[in-house]
Design a protein around this motif. Sequence first.
Motif, PDB file in Angstrom:
ATOM      1  N   ALA A 196       0.835  -1.203   0.000  1.00 51.24           N
ATOM      2  CA  ALA A 196       0.000   0.000   0.000  1.00 51.24           C
ATOM      3  C   ALA A 196       0.870   1.254   0.000  1.00 51.24           C
ATOM      4  O   ALA A 196       0.593   2.223  -0.726  1.00 51.24           O
ATOM      5  N   ARG A 197       1.944   1.231   0.788  1.00 51.44           N
ATOM      6  CA  ARG A 197       2.826   2.395   0.846  1.00 51.44           C
ATOM      7  C   ARG A 197       3.596   2.560  -0.464  1.00 51.44           C
ATOM      8  O   ARG A 197       3.743   3.679  -0.969  1.00 51.44           O
ATOM      9  N   ALA A 198       4.068   1.456  -1.038  1.00 53.20           N
ATOM     10  CA  ALA A 198       4.794   1.539  -2.310  1.00 53.20           C
ATOM     11  C   ALA A 198       3.895   2.106  -3.404  1.00 53.20           C
ATOM     12  O   ALA A 198       4.320   2.951  -4.200  1.00 53.20           O
ATOM     13  N   SER A 199       2.643   1.635  -3.468  1.00 56.41           N
ATOM     14  CA  SER A 199       1.706   2.127  -4.479  1.00 56.41           C
ATOM     15  C   SER A 199       1.398   3.610  -4.270  1.00 56.41           C
ATOM     16  O   SER A 199       1.295   4.376  -5.237  1.00 56.41           O
ATOM     17  N   TYR A 200       1.253   4.007  -3.010  1.00 56.74           N
ATOM     18  CA  TYR A 200       0.964   5.412  -2.718  1.00 56.74           C
ATOM     19  C   TYR A 200       2.120   6.306  -3.168  1.00 56.74           C
ATOM     20  O   TYR A 200       1.907   7.339  -3.813  1.00 56.74           O
ATOM     21  N   MET A 201       3.343   5.904  -2.843  1.00 54.37           N
ATOM     22  CA  MET A 201       4.501   6.707  -3.249  1.00 54.37           C
ATOM     23  C   MET A 201       4.607   6.780  -4.766  1.00 54.37           C
ATOM     24  O   MET A 201       4.884   7.842  -5.334  1.00 54.37           O
ATOM     25  N   GLY A 202       4.394   5.638  -5.440  1.00 55.35           N
ATOM     26  CA  GLY A 202       4.509   5.622  -6.888  1.00 55.35           C
ATOM     27  C   GLY A 202       3.500   6.518  -7.578  1.00 55.35           C
ATOM     28  O   GLY A 202       3.770   7.048  -8.656  1.00 55.35           O
ATOM     29  N   LYS A 203       2.316   6.685  -6.981  1.00 54.39           N
ATOM     30  CA  LYS A 203       1.261   7.501  -7.592  1.00 54.39           C
ATOM     31  C   LYS A 203       1.303   8.968  -7.166  1.00 54.39           C
ATOM     32  O   LYS A 203       0.858   9.846  -7.911  1.00 54.39           O
ATOM     33  N   ASN A 204       1.788   9.227  -5.959  1.00 55.79           N
ATOM     34  CA  ASN A 204       1.640  10.575  -5.395  1.00 55.79           C
ATOM     35  C   ASN A 204       2.953  11.318  -5.167  1.00 55.79           C
ATOM     36  O   ASN A 204       2.937  12.541  -5.074  1.00 55.79           O
ATOM     37  N   TRP A 205       4.063  10.629  -5.038  1.00 63.01           N
ATOM     38  CA  TRP A 205       5.336  11.288  -4.818  1.00 63.01           C
ATOM     39  C   TRP A 205       6.028  11.560  -6.144  1.00 63.01           C
ATOM     40  O   TRP A 205       5.681  10.990  -7.178  1.00 63.01           O
ATOM     41  N   LYS A 206       7.053  12.419  -6.105  1.00 63.30           N
ATOM     42  CA  LYS A 206       7.795  12.787  -7.304  1.00 63.30           C
ATOM     43  C   LYS A 206       9.101  11.996  -7.393  1.00 63.30           C
ATOM     44  O   LYS A 206       9.750  11.737  -6.378  1.00 63.30           O
ATOM     45  N   TYR A 207       9.438  11.622  -8.631  1.00 62.19           N
ATOM     46  CA  TYR A 207      10.692  10.903  -8.839  1.00 62.19           C
ATOM     47  C   TYR A 207      11.853  11.895  -8.876  1.00 62.19           C
ATOM     48  O   TYR A 207      11.820  12.883  -9.622  1.00 62.19           O
TER      49      TYR A 207
END
Length: 446
Positions: free
Chosen positions: A304-315
């Motif tokens: 859940a945390r990995a998916s959240y970061m991938g969708k909402n955080w910046k690379y």
Amino acid sequence: MKQTIKYPCFVFLCLLVIFGKHTEASAAVRDITVADDDQIKVEVCVGDTGRIVVTGDSSRIVGYEYLTFAMDDSELITMDANGTFTVKAKGEENIFVYGHDENEEDIFYAKITLIIHSDMSGVTLKKSSITAYLPRSYQDTKNTYYKRADINIPVNSTELLDEYERHTSFQYTSSLDGTDDVWVSAELRNNTIELSIEATKSCKMEITFTIEGKTFVIPVKVKVVELSSYGCLLEKRHIKKLRVKGCSEKNVWKSFDSKIASVSKNGVVKGKKIGNVLISAKLGDQYVGCVVSVTTAQIKKVCARASYMGKNWKYSQAKRGQTGYYDCSSLVWKAYKPYTKINFGSAAYPGTTKTESAWCRDHGKLLKGGFSWKKLKQMKFNPGDIVFKSEDSSHPYATTYHVEMLTGYVCYRFDKNGEPWIEPLWATRDSDYGAEEGALMARPTK
């Protein structure tokens, strides 16, 4: 190539049968009479039987020893030594009749072209009405999109009806032709109408199929449906209720592996064993499905945390250690560290793909055989598993440059043969993402 049949000369007298275009042809006895120099076309249908009858000047024919029949080398008709024929399949066949005298000189010639239609008198469809369920494909901020319904309609026929193999005449029309909300297509293959329906909303219509001049009108109800979940992570010994929205009839639920997760007749799923399983609901002749990944509470939180970061955080590689930013290796580190004791050998700061892959190797976390597309399609990999891409497969640890986390699976739809379309979910990549065969694949919690 010619197939010839010889038999002693007989004088036959019977009625010439030549009939018009079939709208619903049926098999019958159809004798064909020819005279010298005739070149005629005769319409028959599959299943017909009859005889080729030769007439002419009896003073010339009676007493002469042989007639010869020749036909094209095909499987459309059969003919015995008595001049009796049987029509076997749709198409066009030529029959040639030669007369010879006792000196083997030609005295008679005729050509008969058989135009062979299908026998439609007993042909029926196995479905008299259709309810087409269209499951949701995806949804954006403005619209909901639905997958098409692929429906097979078997055709009851003793002969092969196929618009491609046998050039069977086939057409279809819909009462909603010309509208912007419904799209219908159909093909006739191997005694089956392969029907596809797309729509943006529920509706009703009639579809008319015409096969070899015979029409069939089928009423169709189109219903868009949604499953409450198409893919989910479920903890062992926990339950989840699946619901189908938009379908009034009773659903038939099925677990494809009840050892991993079972499902009740009311759609209640219970997680039993770590692994991935498809749970389906049958809606008439259609299916919808949800891939249930049975896992631990820790891995559920990691994904859940990995998916959240991938969708909402910046690379950003430069800011990879900061909150709100990630690169591939820091995402894996940030997802695992808060919920498990795993930090890939770096407690204070995210490692790199090289250090993370080496840690998995040194701690026995690599999966035997590595990554493979076959295993991915069979859902052999579990949520939380990570795959490493390397530039040189002979030196995978020294040349690794990317790591990606699997976060689950979804079942988008079932095809016309009832086979599910299952796709993986990745933390930062699209469903078609994958690595080279044998690439490093790790299960950090192993």
